[in-house]
Design an enzyme around this catalytic site. Structure first.
Site, mmCIF file in Angstrom:
data_model
loop_
_atom_site.group_PDB
_atom_site.id
_atom_site.type_symbol
_atom_site.label_atom_id
_atom_site.label_comp_id
_atom_site.label_asym_id
_atom_site.label_seq_id
_atom_site.Cartn_x
_atom_site.Cartn_y
_atom_site.Cartn_z
ATOM 1 N NE ARG A 198 4.065 1.450 -1.638
ATOM 2 C CZ ARG A 198 5.399 0.725 -1.268
ATOM 3 N NH1 ARG A 198 6.007 1.110 -2.258
ATOM 4 N NH2 ARG A 198 5.603 0.175 -0.291
ATOM 5 C CD1 TRP B 73 -1.318 -5.468 -2.662
ATOM 6 C CD2 TRP B 73 -1.894 -4.670 -5.227
ATOM 7 N NE1 TRP B 73 -1.015 -6.732 -3.946
ATOM 8 C CE2 TRP B 73 -1.038 -5.904 -5.023
ATOM 9 C CE3 TRP B 73 -2.682 -3.966 -5.860
ATOM 10 C CZ2 TRP B 73 -1.678 -6.525 -6.158
ATOM 11 C CZ3 TRP B 73 -2.427 -4.203 -7.331
ATOM 12 C CH2 TRP B 73 -2.030 -5.529 -7.370
ATOM 13 C CE LYS C 112 1.344 -6.342 -15.043
ATOM 14 N NZ LYS C 112 1.902 -7.592 -14.940
ATOM 15 C CG HIS D 243 13.102 -35.298 -31.958
ATOM 16 N ND1 HIS D 243 14.022 -36.916 -32.307
ATOM 17 C CD2 HIS D 243 13.948 -35.130 -30.512
ATOM 18 C CE1 HIS D 243 13.740 -37.602 -31.462
ATOM 19 N NE2 HIS D 243 13.814 -36.951 -30.797
ATOM 20 C CD GLU E 18 7.413 -15.977 -17.221
ATOM 21 O OE1 GLU E 18 6.815 -17.057 -18.163
ATOM 22 O OE2 GLU E 18 7.653 -15.527 -17.406
ATOM 23 C CD GLU F 292 6.522 -10.491 -21.781
ATOM 24 O OE1 GLU F 292 4.503 -10.159 -22.218
ATOM 25 O OE2 GLU F 292 6.785 -11.336 -21.245
ATOM 26 C CG ASN G 154 2.669 -1.155 3.134
ATOM 27 O OD1 ASN G 154 1.883 -1.975 2.249
ATOM 28 N ND2 ASN G 154 3.763 -0.413 2.267
ATOM 29 N N GLY G 155 1.558 -3.959 4.895
ATOM 30 C CA GLY G 155 2.090 -4.550 5.397
ATOM 31 C C GLY G 155 0.950 -5.894 5.375
ATOM 32 C CE LYS H 16 7.728 -11.935 -18.354
ATOM 33 N NZ LYS H 16 7.208 -12.437 -18.863
ATOM 34 C CB CYS I 95 -1.357 0.202 1.256
ATOM 35 S SG CYS I 95 -1.829 -1.448 1.389
HETATM 36 C C1 AGP Z 1 3.911 -11.482 -18.878
HETATM 37 O O1 AGP Z 1 5.060 -10.872 -19.225
HETATM 38 C C2 AGP Z 1 2.434 -10.859 -20.020
HETATM 39 N N1 AGP Z 1 2.465 -10.177 -19.670
HETATM 40 C C3 AGP Z 1 1.390 -11.684 -20.403
HETATM 41 O O2 AGP Z 1 1.764 -13.265 -21.015
HETATM 42 C C4 AGP Z 1 0.904 -12.516 -18.912
HETATM 43 O O3 AGP Z 1 1.193 -13.374 -18.131
HETATM 44 C C5 AGP Z 1 -0.634 -13.018 -19.679
HETATM 45 O O4 AGP Z 1 -1.387 -12.492 -20.201
HETATM 46 C C6 AGP Z 1 -1.987 -13.558 -18.723
HETATM 47 O O5 AGP Z 1 -2.282 -12.143 -17.554
HETATM 48 P P1 AGP Z 1 -2.523 -12.594 -15.831
HETATM 49 O O6 AGP Z 1 -1.189 -13.420 -14.728
HETATM 50 O O7 AGP Z 1 -2.831 -11.293 -15.641
HETATM 51 O O8 AGP Z 1 -3.623 -13.754 -15.822
#
Ligand code: AGP
Length: 606
Positions: free
Chosen positions: A27, A73, A601, A502, A479, A486, A99-100, A483, A2
């Site tokens: 935050r 938060w 996001k 393969h 993963e 994207e 906050n915590g 990263k 928070c």
């Molecule tokens: C991850 O870096 C991306 N921003 C995206 O793949 C994200 O993980 C995916 O859209 C799922 O989002 P969520 O965890 O909010 O459901």
């Protein structure tokens, strides 16, 4: 995580509090409130954002030169007007912002209820206000000191009493808190941006510090109220830089927060050699009835689910699948009342994931949400929810949430294995012991980020890469590849190391870069052979390997060593170098790291 802010001086406190809260909205932003002492102690708070609070304040007369502000938060209690901070003591003479997470708030609440207290909210913070009132005998500082002696958990709190208009008191433990020194006025805040327009003279408080803030002085005390000295730093950051804590991008700041996130994700769940989930209500009878587990999610959250698949089958001996949410509901999967569906989502609002959740429930599955945002849609629709406590994740690329998701998934699997009698007390104790060392091991990795930056500087012109690994290293490779794609726009594929020959090996040339994740001990010799296959085609290899595995230096072009941890726990921290590779590749290319092209996001479209 928070945002808190406090002011005492010779100006009207309200505008300073609101202005400070706006710079702390990154935050937390699900509810907000202020408390001001003028003719009387008044509190105005609301669900929603700071702008909603400003609208509510238009109908209020809040004048006074001492006040506290909070933007929330949520961790305990859904976001609503009642659960918003500040919180008042029973007589409404004491007011607290926090906050915590107070881990033992339920025990303390039961004790106070036994003494006849009546509570108004679901929050852990309200318990703090009630306790301070219990101890208040005319000296706020002493009452706060006695209260924090009873608290377990993480907290940055600020407290005012309507009987003491010339000071407020604040305490810091495991949640950030700074103080700002002005002329005839002084400030506190969770983070520097909130008060930087008013003063550049900042005290970074340390764990255990209790401060008495007055117009002309700030006194810092230890837990026994012995006066101590803290250095005053002059901060010359721009505001925007300060919101990133001095980091160039939120993504890097959030990677560097991962050691703290690792600590917070296990808080209240790992202690005294035992793993527990007090928030879960799962019967042994139900656990025994499960014959299929699915981890359903998108993107990074899906990759955390792949990790869950491997370990569910290993520890629980129950068939498990990780499924991309956008595929899951269209392939007519086998689901019935014996199916357990883990729904993983940082935002809790991803349309594909929500749709898969609803589909699974219609088919009779029981559902557990693994979420970060309290009160988000996923958390309201699953049967039970486990929060990862990663705090707001601002950068589009998910980093600290992935670390917390993987950590919580493993803890859940260990917890279920224990309940099912598939884990001995000694095995559980060893796992707990390993978890308790993770924070510092993660910190040792982030503090070597320059090694990754240096490596990336030699490969920044690369146009495509492979990330390879076996078992949990394969889950990490997925993963790592996402990263890089994207945020640096470099094409990357996460591939099982044993699968390269393969087909994809045809793509490997002297211009290829391969990131080989070779930390999963039982299969490292196998992966080493796959690295040799790449080298035989002239490819360049960066290996992520455990300290001590020096053999790798005879084969790979570069090696980044990670601290030794148990094989199944390793991915929680071994993902960090992969996140840093993506970050520095994007930085080297001068890209918009926190807001990469074409992406959002939270993906709220199908
Ligand atoms: C991850 O870096 C991306 N921003 C995206 O793949 C994200 O993980 C995916 O859209 C799922 O989002 P969520 O965890 O909010 O459901």
């Amino acid at each position: 995580m928070c945002g808190i802010v406090g002011y005492i001086g010779n100006k009207d406190a309200l505008p300073i509090l609101i202005d400070g809260l706006k710079r702390l909205e990154y935050r937390g932003y699900d509810s907000a409130g202020v408390a001001i002492i003028g003719d009387d102690l008044k509190v105005v708070k609301t669900q929603g954002r700071i702008s909603d609070l400003e609208n509510k304040l238009k109908n209020e007369e809040l004048k006074g030169s001492i006040g506290l502000g909070h933007t929330r938060w949520a961790t305990h209690g859904v976001p609503n007007d009642v659960n918003a901070h500040p919180h008042l003591s029973e007589s409404k003479s004491i007011v607290v912002i926090h906050n915590g997470i107070i881990e033992n708030y339920l025990e303390l609440k039961k004790m106070l209820v036994k003494e006849g207290r009546t509570f108004r909210t679901d929050t852990d913070t309200e318990v703090i206000a009630y306790l301070i009132e219990e101890f208040y005998e005319g000296d706020l500082l002493k009452a706060v000191k006695k209260t924090v002696e009873l608290l377990e958990g993480s907290y940055a709190i600020a407290v005012m009493s309507k009987n003491e208009r010339d000071r407020f008191v604040a305490v810091r433990k495991d949640s950030p808190l700074v103080a700002g020194l002005g002329q005839g006025e002084n400030f506190i805040a969770s983070d520097i941006p909130a008060i930087l327009p008013y003063t550049k003279n900042i005290i970074i408080l340390e764990n255990g510090d209790i401060i008495d803030v007055r117009r002309e002085s700030i006194n810092v005390y230890d837990k026994n109220l012995n006066l101590i000295t803290r250095n005053i730093k002059r901060i010359d950051w721009r505001i925007e830089d300060a919101q990133k804590g001095g980091f160039k991008h939120f993504m890097l700041k959030e990677i560097f927060e991962e050691p703290d996130v690792i600590r917070e994700a296990m808080r209240g769940r790992v202690r005294d050699a035992v793993v527990e989930f007090p928030e879960l209500n799962i019967s042994l009878e139900y656990l025994k009835s499960i014959n299929q587990v699915y981890f359903v999610a998108c993107g990074t959250a899906y990759h955390a689910g792949v990790f869950g698949k491997y370990l569910t089958e290993k520890y629980l001996r129950i068939p498990a699948q990780a499924e991309v949410a956008s595929e899951f509901r269209y392939r007519d999967p086998v689901i019935d009342e014996h199916t357990l569906l883990f729904v993983i989502s940082q935002s809790g609002e991803t349309t594909d994931t929500l749709a898969a959740l609803r589909f699974g429930k219609e088919k009779g599955a029981r559902t557990i949400g693994i979420a970060n945002v309290v009160g988000s849609s996923v958390t309201r629709e699953v049967d039970q929810v486990v929060y990862i406590h990663a705090g707001p994740e601002i950068a589009v690329a998910s980093t600290k949430a992935y670390v917390a998701q993987v950590e919580v998934i493993l803890l859940l699997i260990v917890y279920f294995a224990k309940l099912l009698g598939k884990l001995t007390k000694e095995e559980e104790s060893n796992i707990v012991n390993d978890f308790q060392k993770l924070e510092e091991k993660a910190r040792s990795i982030v503090l070597r980020s320059n090694e990754i930056a240096d490596f990336v500087s030699t490969t920044k012109s690369i146009e495509e890469t492979f990330y390879i690994g076996r078992n949990l290293d394969f889950a990490l490779s997925l993963e790592g590849a996402l990263k890089l794609k994207e945020i640096s726009y470099v094409h990357a594929e996460g591939y099982p190391a044993g699968e390269l020959k393969h087909g994809p090996l045809a793509l490997v040339t002297p211009n290829s870069l391969v990131i080989a994740v070779i930390t999963y001990g039982p299969l490292k010799e196998k992966t080493l052979s796959n690295i040799k296959e790449v080298k035989a085609r002239g490819g360049k290899v960066l290996a992520i390997a455990q300290e001590g595995y020096n053999t790798i230096e005879e084969v790979a072009d570069r090696v980044f060593y990670v601290p030794k941890v148990a094989n199944d726990i390793g991915p929680i921290i071994n993902v960090i170098p992969l996140q840093l590779i993506a970050y520095y590749m994007a930085e080297a290319r001068g890209l918009d790291i926190d807001k990469p092209r074409n992406l959002a996001k939270s993906v709220t479209v199908e």
